[in-house]
Design an enzyme around this catalytic site. Structure first.
Site, short mmCIF file in Angstrom:
data_model
loop_
_atom_site.label_atom_id
_atom_site.label_comp_id
_atom_site.label_asym_id
_atom_site.label_seq_id
_atom_site.Cartn_x
_atom_site.Cartn_y
_atom_site.Cartn_z
N TYR A 123 -35.70 21.07 -58.31
CA TYR A 123 -35.53 21.76 -59.60
C TYR A 123 -34.07 21.72 -60.03
O TYR A 123 -33.75 21.35 -61.18
CB TYR A 123 -36.01 23.22 -59.49
CG TYR A 123 -35.57 24.06 -60.68
CD1 TYR A 123 -36.17 23.91 -61.92
CD2 TYR A 123 -34.52 24.98 -60.55
CE1 TYR A 123 -35.74 24.66 -63.01
CE2 TYR A 123 -34.10 25.73 -61.64
CZ TYR A 123 -34.71 25.57 -62.87
OH TYR A 123 -34.27 26.31 -63.96
N SER A 179 -29.07 25.99 -65.56
CA SER A 179 -29.35 27.03 -64.57
C SER A 179 -28.20 27.20 -63.59
O SER A 179 -27.47 26.24 -63.28
CB SER A 179 -30.61 26.58 -63.82
OG SER A 179 -30.69 27.14 -62.55
#
Ligand SMILES: NC(=O)c1ccc[n+]([C@@H]2O[C@H](COP(=O)([O-])OP(=O)(O)OC[C@H]3O[C@@H](n4cnc5c(N)ncnc54)[C@H](O)[C@@H]3O)[C@@H](O)[C@H]2O)c1
Length: 315
Positions: A151, A126
């Site tokens: 995350y 990501s």
């Protein structure tokens, strides 16, 4: 090729599986995590599985023995590991859940891939691994681990484990860093999908912070980039998959207002853990994978809204 897609009932995984099916045998493994509606995942999956030679197995990757049986039976050439719990804000309330699904499960996938002779592992990472950066397009080497949410930290850990298990088992390993993906069947917790849902239901949309910008990337471009990565020329490759053109929030809102003239906007303070801007330098993926993001935000919004209007029950 015989390919496993973990997280293949999710947004990106279902689109990827649909794309791969034209040329490959595809098996999807997913536990239908309740981060968002499992019924919605099943509905998307039905479209994909019904369209070709695709097997679908409901299984939790945290169970390493169960996964080993699947991998031994499947004898996969390549594994796309997309399964994860996504979302920045929820990871602050539940960091341990992110360790379980994004780190523990990733170790199981990487280890069983090595033990069962998989040739190529491709990992979904990501843009969040770049932490807080503003003002310039980001190249792959800029990641330094200084991230601002659990995350993002789980993705840094996942990448690091990919390097470790590549070293231990010698398979080819490719890390793809996605930048804010949107489109039909888009994740319902993400801004564009949430905005369209609220607008269609006549509710105000909530906008957090001022002056944010995102490198929104249309799902078909991401699926094309993932497919191209099967032919990555690098033994260990790390690539940005973005659009390369950050869109300021106000421009996105203008675009939405052209479809929903009565759109109400409520401004809220910035959320902890959200970066202000993302902007991908995609030159490496362009040069080595032939990646070419094609869909502009205007075109992508039009397609997303058309899909939402045709499938209001899933918006
Ligand atoms: N959508 C984006 O903009 C974006 C951006 C950057 C990175 N990513 C990454 O791309 C991948 C796919 O994201 P997405 O947007 O399609 O999310 P998604 O939530 O739609 O898909 C993820 C899937 O993983 C499954 N899953 C989670 N834990 C599992 C487990 N233990 N065992 C089996 N399945 C499990 C879920 O059920 C879900 O279907 C994720 O790794 C995510 O972190 C997404």
């Amino acid at each position: 090729m015989n390919i496993l897609v973990t997280g293949g009932a999710g947004f990106i995984g279902s689109h990827l599986a649909a794309k791969l099916l034209a040329e490959h045998d595809v098996t999807i493994v997913d536990m239908l995590h309740p981060y968002y509606s499992p019924e919605r995942k099943r509905a998307h999956l039905e479209e994909v599985v019904g369209s070709g030679a695709c097997r679908w197995i409901e299984a939790d990757l945290r169970d390493e023995e169960g996964l080993r049986l699947i991998m031994e039976a499947g004898r996969f050439d390549a594994v796309y590991h997309l399964a994860a719990v996504p979302g920045v804000t929820p990871s602050i309330a539940d960091p341990h859940g992110y360790v379980d699904h994004n780190i523990h499960a990733t170790i199981n996938v990487l280890r069983t891939a090595g033990e069962t002779g998989v040739n190529h592992v491709l990992f979904a990472s990501s843009s969040s691994v770049y932490g807080e950066r503003e003002g310039e397009a980001i190249r792959e080497e800029a990641a330094n681990g200084r991230v601002i949410s659990p995350y993002a930290a789980s993705k840094v850990a996942g990448e690091s484990l990919c390097h470790t298990y590549k070293y231990l088992y010698g398979y080819r390993m490719t890390i793809l860093r996605f930048f804010t993906v949107y489109g039909p069947w888009g994740r319902p917790d993400m801004a564009i999908a949430k905005f369209i849902r609220s607008a269609m239901n006549g509710r105000a949309i909530e906008v957090f912070g001022e002056g944010s910008a995102r490198d929104y990337t249309y799902i078909d471009d991401i699926a094309d980039g993932l497919k191209a990565a099967l032919n990555s020329p690098e033994d260990v490759g790390v690539y940005n998959l973005g659009c390369g053109r950050p869109v300021e929030m106000n421009r996105l809102l203008d675009g939405l207002q052209s479809y929903f003239p009565d759109l109400q906007i409520v401004r809220k303070p910035e959320r902890v853990g959200d970066v202000k801007m993302t902007w991908a330098d995609t030159s490496k993926a362009e040069a080595l994978l032939g990646y070419r993001p094609k869909v502009s935000i205007e075109e992508g919004l039009a397609r997303s809204i058309a899909w939402a209007r045709s499938r209001p029950e899933h918006v």
